[in-house]
Write a protein that holds these residues in place. Structure first.
Motif, mmCIF file in Angstrom:
data_model
loop_
_atom_site.group_PDB
_atom_site.id
_atom_site.type_symbol
_atom_site.label_atom_id
_atom_site.label_comp_id
_atom_site.label_asym_id
_atom_site.label_seq_id
_atom_site.Cartn_x
_atom_site.Cartn_y
_atom_site.Cartn_z
ATOM 1 N N PHE A 1 8.953 1.244 2.089
ATOM 2 C CA PHE A 1 7.919 1.963 1.093
ATOM 3 C C PHE A 1 8.897 2.511 -0.178
ATOM 4 N N ARG A 2 10.048 2.989 0.060
ATOM 5 C CA ARG A 2 10.709 3.520 -0.936
ATOM 6 C C ARG A 2 11.357 2.210 -1.856
ATOM 7 N N TRP A 3 11.545 1.168 -1.114
ATOM 8 C CA TRP A 3 12.131 -0.064 -2.094
ATOM 9 C C TRP A 3 10.959 -0.507 -2.652
ATOM 10 N N ALA A 4 9.615 -0.478 -2.103
ATOM 11 C CA ALA A 4 8.345 -0.991 -2.992
ATOM 12 C C ALA A 4 8.389 -0.123 -4.108
ATOM 13 N N GLU A 5 8.488 1.259 -3.966
ATOM 14 C CA GLU A 5 8.230 2.165 -5.089
ATOM 15 C C GLU A 5 9.265 1.803 -6.347
ATOM 16 N N GLU A 6 10.461 1.418 -6.061
ATOM 17 C CA GLU A 6 11.349 0.657 -7.182
ATOM 18 C C GLU A 6 10.963 -0.291 -7.706
ATOM 19 N N LEU A 7 10.483 -1.327 -6.712
ATOM 20 C CA LEU A 7 10.158 -2.525 -7.331
ATOM 21 C C LEU A 7 8.803 -2.323 -8.345
ATOM 22 N N ASP A 8 7.841 -1.512 -7.817
ATOM 23 C CA ASP A 8 6.765 -1.171 -8.491
ATOM 24 C C ASP A 8 7.302 -0.712 -10.074
ATOM 25 N N ALA A 9 7.982 0.254 -10.099
ATOM 26 C CA ALA A 9 8.587 0.866 -11.326
ATOM 27 C C ALA A 9 9.134 -0.109 -12.132
ATOM 28 N N LEU A 10 9.758 -1.105 -11.724
ATOM 29 C CA LEU A 10 10.580 -2.116 -12.494
ATOM 30 C C LEU A 10 9.441 -3.400 -12.899
ATOM 31 N N ASN A 11 8.293 -3.202 -12.374
ATOM 32 C CA ASN A 11 7.367 -4.309 -12.754
ATOM 33 C C ASN A 11 7.833 -5.597 -11.942
ATOM 34 N N ARG A 12 8.231 -5.521 -10.673
ATOM 35 C CA ARG A 12 8.487 -6.856 -9.947
ATOM 36 C C ARG A 12 7.531 -7.004 -8.961
ATOM 37 N N THR A 13 6.434 -7.422 -9.578
ATOM 38 C CA THR A 13 5.342 -7.489 -8.651
ATOM 39 C C THR A 13 5.469 -8.509 -7.403
ATOM 40 N N CYS B 1 -0.250 -2.105 6.560
ATOM 41 C CA CYS B 1 -1.342 -2.780 5.851
ATOM 42 C C CYS B 1 -2.077 -1.838 4.712
ATOM 43 N N ASN B 2 -2.244 -0.476 5.137
ATOM 44 C CA ASN B 2 -2.883 0.388 4.198
ATOM 45 C C ASN B 2 -1.672 0.544 2.767
ATOM 46 N N SER B 3 -0.366 0.448 3.139
ATOM 47 C CA SER B 3 0.159 0.543 1.886
ATOM 48 C C SER B 3 0.228 -0.472 0.986
ATOM 49 N N MET B 4 0.128 -1.694 1.491
ATOM 50 C CA MET B 4 -0.013 -3.178 0.889
ATOM 51 C C MET B 4 -1.359 -2.958 0.068
#
Length: 805
Positions: free
Chosen positions: A71-83, A104-107
């Protein structure tokens, strides 16, 4: 953060390979923990992937820590627009933990934020199936279901009269020889199944929504008609012969009509159908087998209208106040709802809103008789083509009753064939609402018997448009036009004196005054009209600021008043040496809010607004200027913040906030998502004695019996759908209904306390909030004096309510 480190298990494996594997797993676990402590989440995630690929038996031990890392790594990728990288990480995680409802819910949350609503719904639905008690996933699924399966689907499928009449018309057409059928905008596929049951040889159905298409596949299969109905996941405009269907059909059935008749694109789709998908129509007087000719159900429609007075429509679409808690709304700012904005305005989605006029709070008053607007023949290709190009026509309707002209209400009669018709009139019990065209830009909205309401009617961009509404007054021989919004109206004045007066006013107006049209949502307009709301905030803010430094506040307020008396908008103030350190007030309300300007009247205050739209910022600047605030008084918070997640940090200052205003309740009546998390952050950013508004919230509920709410939330059995099995499939998408009615349900509302004495009630008549309701799956029969047990759970920002007898 979970910090328990599992040890690699030694089991059946042995030898040098197993030992080497265990060492690598152990080192990777250590490296992952080291990276976590250094907040290097990407590297930690990679190490955990290696550990789980080498030692899948450790899944249960590292699951919690792995989730946290993901979840923390996904937040960073989201902030960097690395979809792509973000989605790839979740796909890897779900390969390792396919039955993990939290992942599943987080996805689903990430997909929803990216705009992939259909896909998000799938993940939320899976999370709920994996864990029916997982409240976060349930709430997410309810919210996304609102987008994917709109409330009218349930009401429409529960409308037995509508279903019966459509079934009869389709049955007659098929019996007369229309054996090949195309259902455009199939939804659940109910019209297609009517056609198949009537004996059609070939039935094709197209549906654009992925969710509804998949739903229709399930429904058709459950009714054992999958062999006889070909479902297409596409727009009818994209259907090609013979690529998608083998030949032209003899009958098109559709119900792609909204409250304004044309809003779902029925004209465009039928023009295409007549040109590419339907057999040629039968000409008048021609006999022969209907299978050789094309026809459409519905055959035609007649649109009707009526001018009304309605306080509820008025307060949601017209700003009726010039003063909000002491703040003057200037004449050079014009507020409009999206339904009132012009055809070329980006904000416009539809040129009307919709209401069930028979149930509108406070009712309505008819000011004119109902009048015919236009007739359209869906079986006439040339007429359909001419609709979009036809010039607007003018209609004049006599006023029969005096009152305030608030809206033109529109409905239609749908003629399915020569014998069967459906009316969406306010006087009919029907699944349709009426289209409402709010009236704006009139100098005087009061009309009386003998006046004429004038309007221009056209069909542009697939919408029925009613524009340039004005009033011809019986007191003048010529059209006074109580609408003075256009220069041409000046020349229709009834006397030379009035014309001179109007010209004099034009000469004395400020040519350099900037004019701004500000588009607000209907709930934002209702909020602006709610003076109690703003006065309550003003009083509560004054009490907080007074408690912080009373002497400084009083002195600053006196200075502010003196400056206003000395200079009208000069913006002059005392020398910087005499200005004390200001109080900082942050308003993070959703949408348009003038609370920061109100805060600015309370002394030496530096208010920050979090409005996002440029037009809203310009409007707030103009209001500030009209109320004699220096331009630098009001700051726009998002100009200081690159990352939205940092919205509650201080901008380039070690000063803390004196007041933080949070938007706790959505206009729909649900609790704002992540509001508890925002409140927790806010508490850390307040100066000593500072306050968060509201300071606390009480939730209230009521057990009610309401058939309306039942029908708006779920399809009721198979009787309503004439024996077809649809309910179990669409009822997966039951939603929280944002309107009170008459069913076995629990409507709920809130009292928001700004302090122990000042509270706002979201159920009041002046409120811009609606009331949400939990609708019970199965009504509970109760007797007077009996007790029910309500289980209310609050997790993060989600509230769930269940009832036990």
């Amino acid at each position: 953060m979970p910090n328990s480190r599992p040890r690699p298990r030694r089991g059946a494996r042995s030898g040098a390979g197993a030992v080497g594997r265990d060492r690598l797993v152990s080192r990777s676990l250590q490296s992952a923990e080291h990276c976590l402590s250094a907040q290097d989440f990407g590297t930690a995630y990679a190490h955990y992937l290696l550990v789980l690929s080498l030692a899948p038996e450790l899944k249960d031990d590292v699951k919690e820590t792995f989730q946290y890392t993901l979840f923390r790594w996904a937040e960073e990728l989201d902030a960097l627009n690395r979809t792509q990288d973000l989605l790839g990480c979740y796909e890897q995680a779900l390969e390792l933990f396919p039955d993990d409802e939290v992942i599943c819910n987080s996805m689903g949350e990430h997909l929803f934020r990216m705009g992939f609503r259909d896909e998000a719904a799938g993940y939320f639905h899976k999370a709920v199936k994996l864990n029916p008690d997982f409240n976060d996933a349930k709430e997410n699924f309810y919210r996304v279901a609102n987008w994917l399966v709109e409330r009218w689907h349930f009401i429409m499928l529960n409308d037995t009269k509508r279903n019966t009449i459509y079934n009869a018309a389709i049955q007659d057409a098929v019996c007369l020889g229309s054996k090949s059928v195309l259902d455009i905008g199939a939804g659940t596929g109910i019209l297609s199944m009517f056609a198949k049951k009537a004996g059609a040889h070939s039935v094709y159905a197209c549906e654009l929504s992925k969710t509804m298409y998949e739903l229709a596949c399930d429904v058709v299969a459950a009714n054992k008609m999958e062999a006889g109905i070909k479902l297409l996941h596409m727009k009818s405009l994209d259907i090609e012969i013979p690529k998608h269907i083998p030949e032209r059909v003899s009958l098109v059935v559709t119900e792609t009509v909204d409250a304004g008749l044309f809003g779902e694109g029925i004209v465009e789709s039928l023009i295409h159908a007549w040109e590419h998908l339907l057999l040629q129509p039968k000409t008048r007087g021609e006999n022969g087998n209907c299978e050789k000719y094309g026809k459409v159900i519905p055959a035609s429609a007649v649109l009707y209208g009526m001018a009304v007075e309605c306080a509820e429509i008025r307060r949601h679409h017209r700003v009726c106040t010039k003063d909000v808690a002491g703040i003057c709304l200037p004449t050079n700012v014009k507020f409009q709802s999206p339904a009132c904005s012009s055809v070329d305005t980006e904000e416009t989605v539809e040129p009307y809103t919709t209401e069930k006029m028979s149930r509108v709070p406070g009712g309505y008053l008819a000011l004119t008789e109902c009048f015919e607007i236009m007739t359209v023949d869906f079986n006439n290709l040339q007429e359909l083509k001419s609709l979009a190009t036809k010039k607007s026509g003018k209609i004049g309707i006599p006023v029969i009753k005096e009152g305030i002209l608030d809206a033109i209400v529109v409905w239609f009669v749908l003629q399915l064939d020569d014998e069967h018709s459906l009316s969406t009139s306010p006087s009919e019990e029907t699944c349709w609402e009426q289209a409402v065209y709010p009236v704006h830009d009139l100098a005087d909205y009061w009309i009386k018997s003998g006046d004429q309401v004038m309007m221009e009617v056209s069909c542009q961009d697939c919408y029925l448009r009613i524009q340039n509404i004005s009033v011809f007054s019986s007191e003048h021989e010529m059209d006074v036009g109580k609408d003075f919004s256009k220069d041409k109206d000046l020349f229709s004045l009834g006397s030379e004196a009035e014309l001179c007066s109007a010209l004099a006013n034009l000469q004395t107006s400020k040519p350099d005054a900037m004019e701004q049209t500000c588009i607000l949502e209907s709930t934002e307009i209702a909020l602006l009209n709610n003076n109690l709301y703003h006065e309550s905030f003003k009083t509560a803010m004054r009490k907080v600021l007074s408690s912080l430094t009373p002497e400084k506040l009083c002195q600053a307020m006196d200075t502010h008043c003196q400056n206003n008396e000395m200079s009208c908008g000069s913006g002059q103030s005392n020398s910087e040496e005499s200005i004390p350190e200001p109080f900082y007030v942050l308003d993070v309300s959703e949408g348009f809010s003038i609370l920061p300007i109100i805060a600015g009247t309370l002394g030496q205050v530096k208010p920050y607004s979090s409005v996002e739209k440029d037009q809203h910022r310009i409007t707030l600047d103009l209001i500030s200027e009209a109320n004699h605030f220096p331009k630098e008084t009001l700051e726009f918070w998002l100009r200081h913040v690159e990352d939205e997640s940092a919205v509650l940090q201080r901008p380039k200052s070690d000063k803390l906030w004196s007041i933080i205003i949070l938007d706790v309740i959505e206009p729909s009546g649900l609790i704002q998502q992540e509001i508890m998390e925002k409140a927790a952050i806010s508490r850390c950013l307040l100066q000593s004695g500072g306050k968060i508004f509201p300071q606390y919230v009480l939730m209230f509920g009521l057990l009610v019996e309401s058939q309306t709410l039942v029908e708006e939330s779920a399809v009721q059995g198979t009787e309503r759908t004439l024996g077809l099995n649809i309910a179990p499939f669409i009822n997966q998408f039951q939603v929280h209904i944002c309107k009170s009615g008459q069913v076995t349900a629990i409507p709920f509302w809130y009292h928001m306390y700004l302090d122990d004495e000042i509270r706002l009630d979201t159920s009041s008549e002046a409120s811009h909030w609606k009331q949400a309701a939990v609708v019970l799956d199965n009504p509970i029969q109760v007797e007077m004096g009996e007790e029910l047990v309500l289980s209310v759970q609050h997790h993060k920002s989600n509230v769930s309510i269940t009832v036990k007898q």
